[in-house]
Write a protein that holds these residues in place. Structure first.
Motif, PDB file in Angstrom:
ATOM      1  N   MET A 167     -58.502 -47.622 -48.155  1.00 17.52           N
ATOM      2  CA  MET A 167     -58.545 -46.568 -49.539  1.00 17.52           C
ATOM      3  C   MET A 167     -59.024 -46.099 -50.206  1.00 17.52           C
ATOM      4  SD  MET A 167     -59.847 -49.629 -50.282  1.00 17.52           S
ATOM      5  CE  MET A 167     -58.378 -50.133 -49.576  1.00 17.52           C
ATOM      6  N   LEU A 168     -58.920 -44.844 -49.250  1.00 21.69           N
ATOM      7  CA  LEU A 168     -58.679 -42.836 -49.613  1.00 21.69           C
ATOM      8  C   LEU A 168     -57.166 -43.082 -50.007  1.00 21.69           C
ATOM      9  CD1 LEU A 168     -59.925 -40.688 -46.408  1.00 21.69           C
ATOM     10  CD2 LEU A 168     -60.886 -41.518 -48.784  1.00 21.69           C
ATOM     11  N   VAL A 169     -56.533 -43.960 -49.903  1.00 25.70           N
ATOM     12  CA  VAL A 169     -54.585 -43.920 -50.163  1.00 25.70           C
ATOM     13  C   VAL A 169     -55.066 -44.711 -51.785  1.00 25.70           C
ATOM     14  CG1 VAL A 169     -52.442 -44.582 -50.120  1.00 25.70           C
ATOM     15  CG2 VAL A 169     -53.746 -43.789 -48.119  1.00 25.70           C
ATOM     16  N   ALA A 170     -55.782 -45.954 -51.544  1.00 24.79           N
ATOM     17  CA  ALA A 170     -56.107 -46.439 -53.436  1.00 24.79           C
ATOM     18  C   ALA A 170     -56.672 -46.045 -54.461  1.00 24.79           C
ATOM     19  CB  ALA A 170     -56.739 -47.741 -52.556  1.00 24.79           C
ATOM     20  N   ILE A 171     -57.584 -45.179 -53.711  1.00 22.03           N
ATOM     21  CA  ILE A 171     -58.165 -43.899 -54.469  1.00 22.03           C
ATOM     22  C   ILE A 171     -57.351 -43.063 -55.122  1.00 22.03           C
ATOM     23  CG2 ILE A 171     -59.607 -42.697 -54.709  1.00 22.03           C
ATOM     24  CD1 ILE A 171     -61.813 -44.182 -53.480  1.00 22.03           C
ATOM     25  N   GLY A 172     -56.641 -42.690 -54.160  1.00 23.71           N
ATOM     26  CA  GLY A 172     -55.272 -41.561 -54.522  1.00 23.71           C
ATOM     27  C   GLY A 172     -54.203 -42.481 -55.359  1.00 23.71           C
ATOM     28  N   LEU A 173     -53.923 -43.836 -55.599  1.00 22.73           N
ATOM     29  CA  LEU A 173     -52.502 -44.245 -55.677  1.00 22.73           C
ATOM     30  C   LEU A 173     -52.818 -44.017 -57.361  1.00 22.73           C
ATOM     31  CD1 LEU A 173     -51.846 -46.984 -53.074  1.00 22.73           C
ATOM     32  CD2 LEU A 173     -50.026 -45.269 -54.512  1.00 22.73           C
ATOM     33  N   GLU A 174     -54.749 -45.012 -57.829  1.00 22.49           N
ATOM     34  CA  GLU A 174     -55.222 -45.027 -58.751  1.00 22.49           C
ATOM     35  C   GLU A 174     -55.299 -43.882 -59.603  1.00 22.49           C
ATOM     36  OE1 GLU A 174     -55.617 -47.746 -60.553  1.00 22.49           O
ATOM     37  OE2 GLU A 174     -57.009 -46.856 -62.234  1.00 22.49           O
ATOM     38  N   LEU A 175     -55.130 -43.165 -58.234  1.00 21.65           N
ATOM     39  CA  LEU A 175     -56.102 -41.402 -59.600  1.00 21.65           C
ATOM     40  C   LEU A 175     -54.227 -40.973 -59.821  1.00 21.65           C
ATOM     41  CD1 LEU A 175     -58.452 -39.570 -57.346  1.00 21.65           C
ATOM     42  CD2 LEU A 175     -58.326 -40.278 -60.079  1.00 21.65           C
ATOM     43  N   TYR A 176     -53.324 -40.931 -59.350  1.00 23.75           N
ATOM     44  CA  TYR A 176     -52.507 -40.814 -59.108  1.00 23.75           C
ATOM     45  C   TYR A 176     -51.593 -41.499 -60.789  1.00 23.75           C
ATOM     46  CZ  TYR A 176     -46.913 -40.031 -58.944  1.00 23.75           C
ATOM     47  OH  TYR A 176     -45.984 -39.072 -59.058  1.00 23.75           O
ATOM     48  N   ARG A 177     -51.536 -42.346 -60.910  1.00 24.33           N
ATOM     49  CA  ARG A 177     -51.393 -43.486 -61.995  1.00 24.33           C
ATOM     50  C   ARG A 177     -52.215 -43.303 -63.311  1.00 24.33           C
ATOM     51  NH1 ARG A 177     -52.556 -47.726 -65.054  1.00 24.33           N
ATOM     52  NH2 ARG A 177     -55.244 -47.955 -64.001  1.00 24.33           N
ATOM     53  N   ARG A 178     -52.991 -42.818 -62.796  1.00 24.09           N
ATOM     54  CA  ARG A 178     -54.124 -42.777 -63.893  1.00 24.09           C
ATOM     55  C   ARG A 178     -52.940 -40.964 -65.067  1.00 24.09           C
ATOM     56  NH1 ARG A 178     -60.441 -43.412 -62.863  1.00 24.09           N
ATOM     57  NH2 ARG A 178     -60.228 -45.355 -62.941  1.00 24.09           N
ATOM     58  N   LEU A 179     -53.063 -40.434 -64.454  1.00 26.88           N
ATOM     59  CA  LEU A 179     -52.050 -39.000 -64.274  1.00 26.88           C
ATOM     60  C   LEU A 179     -50.862 -38.731 -64.840  1.00 26.88           C
ATOM     61  CD1 LEU A 179     -53.941 -36.440 -61.484  1.00 26.88           C
ATOM     62  CD2 LEU A 179     -53.885 -36.379 -63.717  1.00 26.88           C
ATOM     63  N   ASN A 180     -50.515 -40.140 -63.788  1.00 31.61           N
ATOM     64  CA  ASN A 180     -48.638 -40.014 -64.080  1.00 31.61           C
ATOM     65  C   ASN A 180     -47.854 -41.088 -64.686  1.00 31.61           C
ATOM     66  OD1 ASN A 180     -48.024 -37.709 -62.615  1.00 31.61           O
ATOM     67  ND2 ASN A 180     -48.909 -39.017 -60.993  1.00 31.61           N
ATOM     68  N   GLY A 181     -49.327 -42.045 -65.405  1.00 36.19           N
ATOM     69  CA  GLY A 181     -49.065 -42.867 -66.082  1.00 36.19           C
ATOM     70  C   GLY A 181     -47.773 -44.399 -65.179  1.00 36.19           C
ATOM     71  N   ALA A 182     -47.690 -44.209 -63.905  1.00 36.46           N
ATOM     72  CA  ALA A 182     -47.106 -45.271 -63.129  1.00 36.46           C
ATOM     73  C   ALA A 182     -47.624 -44.766 -61.872  1.00 36.46           C
ATOM     74  CB  ALA A 182     -45.483 -44.360 -63.350  1.00 36.46           C
ATOM     75  N   TRP A 183     -46.745 -45.715 -60.814  1.00 39.08           N
ATOM     76  CA  TRP A 183     -47.455 -45.463 -58.988  1.00 39.08           C
ATOM     77  C   TRP A 183     -46.344 -44.901 -58.450  1.00 39.08           C
ATOM     78  CZ3 TRP A 183     -51.860 -48.051 -58.905  1.00 39.08           C
ATOM     79  CH2 TRP A 183     -52.091 -48.607 -59.282  1.00 39.08           C
ATOM     80  N   PRO A 184     -47.177 -43.930 -57.624  1.00 39.93           N
ATOM     81  CA  PRO A 184     -46.122 -42.939 -57.307  1.00 39.93           C
ATOM     82  C   PRO A 184     -44.675 -43.920 -56.287  1.00 39.93           C
ATOM     83  CG  PRO A 184     -48.091 -43.126 -55.595  1.00 39.93           C
ATOM     84  CD  PRO A 184     -47.876 -43.821 -57.207  1.00 39.93           C
ATOM     85  N   GLN A 185     -43.595 -43.318 -56.116  1.00 37.54           N
ATOM     86  CA  GLN A 185     -42.488 -43.933 -55.500  1.00 37.54           C
ATOM     87  C   GLN A 185     -42.892 -44.170 -53.760  1.00 37.54           C
ATOM     88  OE1 GLN A 185     -39.646 -45.518 -56.743  1.00 37.54           O
ATOM     89  NE2 GLN A 185     -40.930 -45.321 -59.170  1.00 37.54           N
ATOM     90  N   SER A 186     -43.224 -43.142 -53.632  1.00 42.01           N
ATOM     91  CA  SER A 186     -43.767 -42.572 -51.987  1.00 42.01           C
ATOM     92  C   SER A 186     -45.601 -42.445 -51.921  1.00 42.01           C
ATOM     93  CB  SER A 186     -42.761 -41.750 -51.629  1.00 42.01           C
ATOM     94  OG  SER A 186     -43.424 -40.200 -51.971  1.00 42.01           O
ATOM     95  N   LEU A 187     -45.928 -42.053 -50.538  1.00 43.88           N
ATOM     96  CA  LEU A 187     -46.868 -41.859 -50.899  1.00 43.88           C
ATOM     97  C   LEU A 187     -47.107 -40.218 -49.931  1.00 43.88           C
ATOM     98  CD1 LEU A 187     -48.692 -43.589 -47.967  1.00 43.88           C
ATOM     99  CD2 LEU A 187     -48.929 -44.263 -50.768  1.00 43.88           C
ATOM    100  N   GLU A 188     -45.660 -39.796 -50.059  1.00 41.66           N
ATOM    101  CA  GLU A 188     -46.202 -37.819 -49.964  1.00 41.66           C
ATOM    102  C   GLU A 188     -46.169 -37.365 -51.294  1.00 41.66           C
ATOM    103  OE1 GLU A 188     -43.929 -40.142 -48.555  1.00 41.66           O
ATOM    104  OE2 GLU A 188     -44.062 -39.708 -46.540  1.00 41.66           O
ATOM    105  N   MET A 189     -46.039 -38.315 -52.299  1.00 36.73           N
ATOM    106  CA  MET A 189     -46.835 -37.569 -53.333  1.00 36.73           C
ATOM    107  C   MET A 189     -47.898 -37.266 -53.919  1.00 36.73           C
ATOM    108  SD  MET A 189     -43.696 -40.056 -55.612  1.00 36.73           S
ATOM    109  CE  MET A 189     -42.974 -38.942 -57.174  1.00 36.73           C
TER     110      MET A 189
END
Lengths: 123, 604
Positions: free
Chosen positions: B489-511
């Motif tokens: 869930m921490l990753v999922a929240i990170g993914l959502e925040l990343y998408r909001r910041l960058n307009g797309a999902w990251p290619q990898s979790l390291e991002m």
């Protein structure tokens, strides 16, 4: 003179074995012979003799059988076994050593006493 | 002919007839009869002895001795009988001697056993356990430390009374996609005030529920059927017989129910577009989960993990379906809150079980003041009572210990050994449970406990452990499974925040690292980073699951070929026998209540 029970316990069986060395004997015969030959010193009542005979038999030193006596009556005769003969030889040596030691100490009269016993006991 | 033979034989062995036939004088006849009688030999042996004595006396009389002289020369008949008996028995057959020795040996053994039994019985029945320590007070320490005015339980209780009994048609497991959702949502909306009270209670510093053998009278408003637990002293005494095993924990199920209602309310809030309320419901679930583990029992710990698991599932579902409902700051706050559950250390806590076991030890054994002691009948009665509670078929509890109790007292480990063995098992369970799934072998602990049930002697030696030690394999995995879910869930929240910041999902979790995530969490099944893929432009976060091989994010199927996402996390002793497939962490593979699984947004 009667011998103390403890001494009799050691001497009685050897005396019985020695008597039977001559041949088969039954109970009363042994009592009488012992009493006569030892002048009553090794005389023993039946309450001592018969348990002793049964014990020697249990140890395999003597054996018994019923047969007719000269009187025509049935009697239980006892006889020395091979094992009994060996035991007698061994115990005789021990008694001789003991008497010798007692003689050396002046407790028994040595030759005189030994001679009287030897006279009284036919070979 | 037979009679003749019998007559001859009995004639030969009849001492009286032999003596009579010999016509011995009276004193001599008496001696023969007395010796024969007192010798207590076999009939034939007696006759033999009598025959020989008769012959002796007959010879004596024939030689001219008087009867009295012969009687005097014979000696005491009693002594003769004793010596003759002893000597004659020595002449008996070897087989008879062996038999006598065997009987004597058996008698000796039986005698010895009887003596040992008596000593053991005296030891068992005279020993008294000393209840020197109040372990119940230890268990309630956290609850008692909460000031009366700050206790959450009275508020939960008020809310639960207001909620009343939940109608049977309301299934608390349904989700918005299910057909029964409207009915459930209406029920939750109707009880909005009660749930508001729950949220307020969950924010309090402690639950303040005092566990015991009697019930607080105020709780009767919630459980009127349990009135006898308030007033009936006999019930209290009856329950106390089972030690702390008899403690009442009726609030646990109620608190878990509140957790489910909060999850439903969060979904209702999402439907209303109220992100703040949804976040408050999730926050309240996490607060509730902390309250649930106030008493340090394993059941409390597992219930707490379950409530947190429910909250995590709700977060995952909302993030998958309506991520926009949460503001950035709400997501950040949620991430921090999730990272802090159970004080940031999710692990198996067995403090309650240890206290219960220590309490059992003081109830079972005497105390020599040096940490050792022996079993008592009183303690054994309590243990038998627990055995009865745990499923003995009898209708009435055992009132006394059985005849084997003294033997059990000899076999069962002493106080020190029992304490040490239980401590070893508890420490092993805690240590093993703290390991990630790829390292842990909790079945080893259950095997250790099972070993104590392996043989009758072993079970008798460690009976309290076999009876009272919980199974660890499943319980011990729960913290690791929850860590996996929490990390996801921490990753999922990170993914959502990343998408909001960058307009797309990251290619990898390291991002996501380090701005949105301190590090990529490990897959608890193999220690490598959690698996992440983009499938048709949407993210898929998964663990390799219980079968420990990467299936590319494919969830397992059940025997009928239907999606069975839960099987991906079902650990079995032999990983090769685990369901083939991965454990999909996010987005969730939706599994409608009562129906077959269907793929979620990116789960299929």
């Amino acid at each position: 003179m009667r011998i103390e029970r403890e001494l009799m316990r050691g001497a009685g069986p050897v005396a019985v074995l020695k008597l039977l060395q001559r041949g088969e004997m039954y109970g009363y015969e042994m009592v009488e012979t012992l009493s006569e030959q030892t002048k009553g010193v090794l005389g023993m009542g039946q309450s001592t003799l018969y348990p002793m005979l049964y014990n020697l038999q249990a140890k395999g030193l003597i054996t018994s059988r019923r047969r007719q006596a000269d009187s025509g009556r049935q009697r239980r005769y006892y006889a020395l076994t091979k094992k009994g003969s060996k035991r007698l030889a061994s115990e005789t040596k021990q008694w001789q050593a003991l008497v010798g030691a007692m003689g050396a100490l002046g407790i028994v009269a040595g030759r005189e006493h030994g001679a009287s016993v030897a006279k009284a006991t036919p070979a | 002919m037979r009679d003749i033979v019998r007559g001859r034989l009995s004639g030969r062995t009849d001492v009286k007839r032999l003596v009579a036939a010999a016509e011995l004088p009276s004193p001599l006849a008496s001696i023969v009869l007395e010796v024969a009688r007192r010798s207590r030999l076999w009939r034939l042996e007696r006759a033999d002895v009598a025959d020989e004595l008769i012959a002796h006396f007959v010879d004596g009389l024939s030689a001219g001795s008087s009867p009295q002289a012969l009687a005097d020369a014979f000696g005491p008949a009693r002594q003769a009988a004793r010596l003759i008996r002893r000597a004659k028995r020595r002449n008996r057959p070897l087989l008879w001697k062996a038999w006598v020795r065997s009987v004597q040996a058996v008698g000796l053994v039986v005698g010895l056993v009887v003596v040992i039994y008596i000593v053991a019985a005296i030891r068992l029945f005279t020993g008294r356990p000393v209840l020197a320590h109040d372990y119940l007070a230890d268990l309630n320490a956290a609850a008692l430390a909460v000031p009366q005015t700050q206790r959450a339980w009275p508020m939960y209780r008020t809310a639960l009374v207001a909620l009343g009994e939940i109608p049977k048609e309301i299934d608390l497991r349904v989700r918005p996609a299910d057909s029964d959702w409207d009915e459930v949502a209406e029920f939750v909306a109707t009880h909005a005030e009660a749930l508001d009270l729950v949220r307020q209670a969950a924010a309090r510093p402690g639950l303040g529920y005092i566990v015991g053998f009697v019930m607080d009278e105020a709780d009767l408003a919630l459980w009127p059927e349990m009135e006898r637990y308030v007033h009936d002293r006999n019930v209290e005494m009856e329950m106390a017989k089972a030690g702390l095993m008899g403690l009442l924990l009726p609030h646990m199920a109620q608190l878990r129910k509140l957790g489910q209602l909060l999850a439903l309310d969060a979904h209702r809030a999402v439907a209303l577009g109220d992100g703040a309320l949804a976040a408050a419901d999730i926050e309240a679930s996490l607060g509730l989960a902390e309250h649930v583990r106030e008493a340090p029992f394993l059941i409390n710990e597992l219930s707490s993990l379950r409530v947190i698991g429910g909250a995590l599932t709700t977060v995952g579902e909302i993030l998958a379906e309506h991520p926009e409902i949460f503001t950035d700051s709400q997501l950040h706050a949620l991430a921090h809150r999730l990272a802090a559950v159970h004080g940031g250390r999710i692990q198996l806590r067995l403090d309650g079980e240890k206290l219960v076991f220590q309490d059992w030890v003081q109830r079972l054994y005497t105390d020599d003041g040096q940490g050792d002691g022996h079993l008592t009948a009183q303690g054994l009665r309590s243990l038998a009572y627990v055995g009865w509670m745990e499923g003995d078929s009898s209708d009435v509890p055992p009132s006394r210990v059985g005849p084997l109790a003294p033997a059990l007292g000899l076999v069962m480990a002493g106080r020190r050994e029992m304490t040490e063995e239980s401590s070893r098992l508890f420490a092993l369970a805690e240590a093993e449970s703290a390991k990630p799934l790829w390292e842990q072998d909790l079945f080893k602990i259950d095997r250790n406990v099972e070993q104590h049930k392996g043989s009758f002697i072993h079970m008798a030696r460690y009976l309290p452990i076999a009876l009272l030690m919980p199974a660890f394999a499943k319980a011990g995995r729960s913290p690791q499974m929850l860590i996996q879910q929490r990390d996801a869930m921490l990753v999922a929240i990170g993914l959502e925040l990343y998408r909001r910041l960058n307009g797309a999902w990251p290619q990898s979790l390291e991002m996501l690292v380090p701005e949105l995530l301190p590090a990529v969490p490990a897959d608890r099944f193999d220690g490598r980073p959690l698996r992440y893929r983009l499938v048709d432009g949407t993210p898929l976060l998964y663990s390799i699951g219980a079968d420990r091989d990467d299936d590319g994010g494919r969830p397992p199927l059940d025997a009928r070929g239907r999606l069975a996402p839960k099987l991906g996390a079902r650990v079995v002793e032999d990983p090769t026998k685990a369901a083939d497939g991965d454990w999909i962490l996010w987005p969730p593979v939706l599994e409608p209540v009562g129906g077959s699984g269907s793929p979620g947004r990116a789960g299929g």
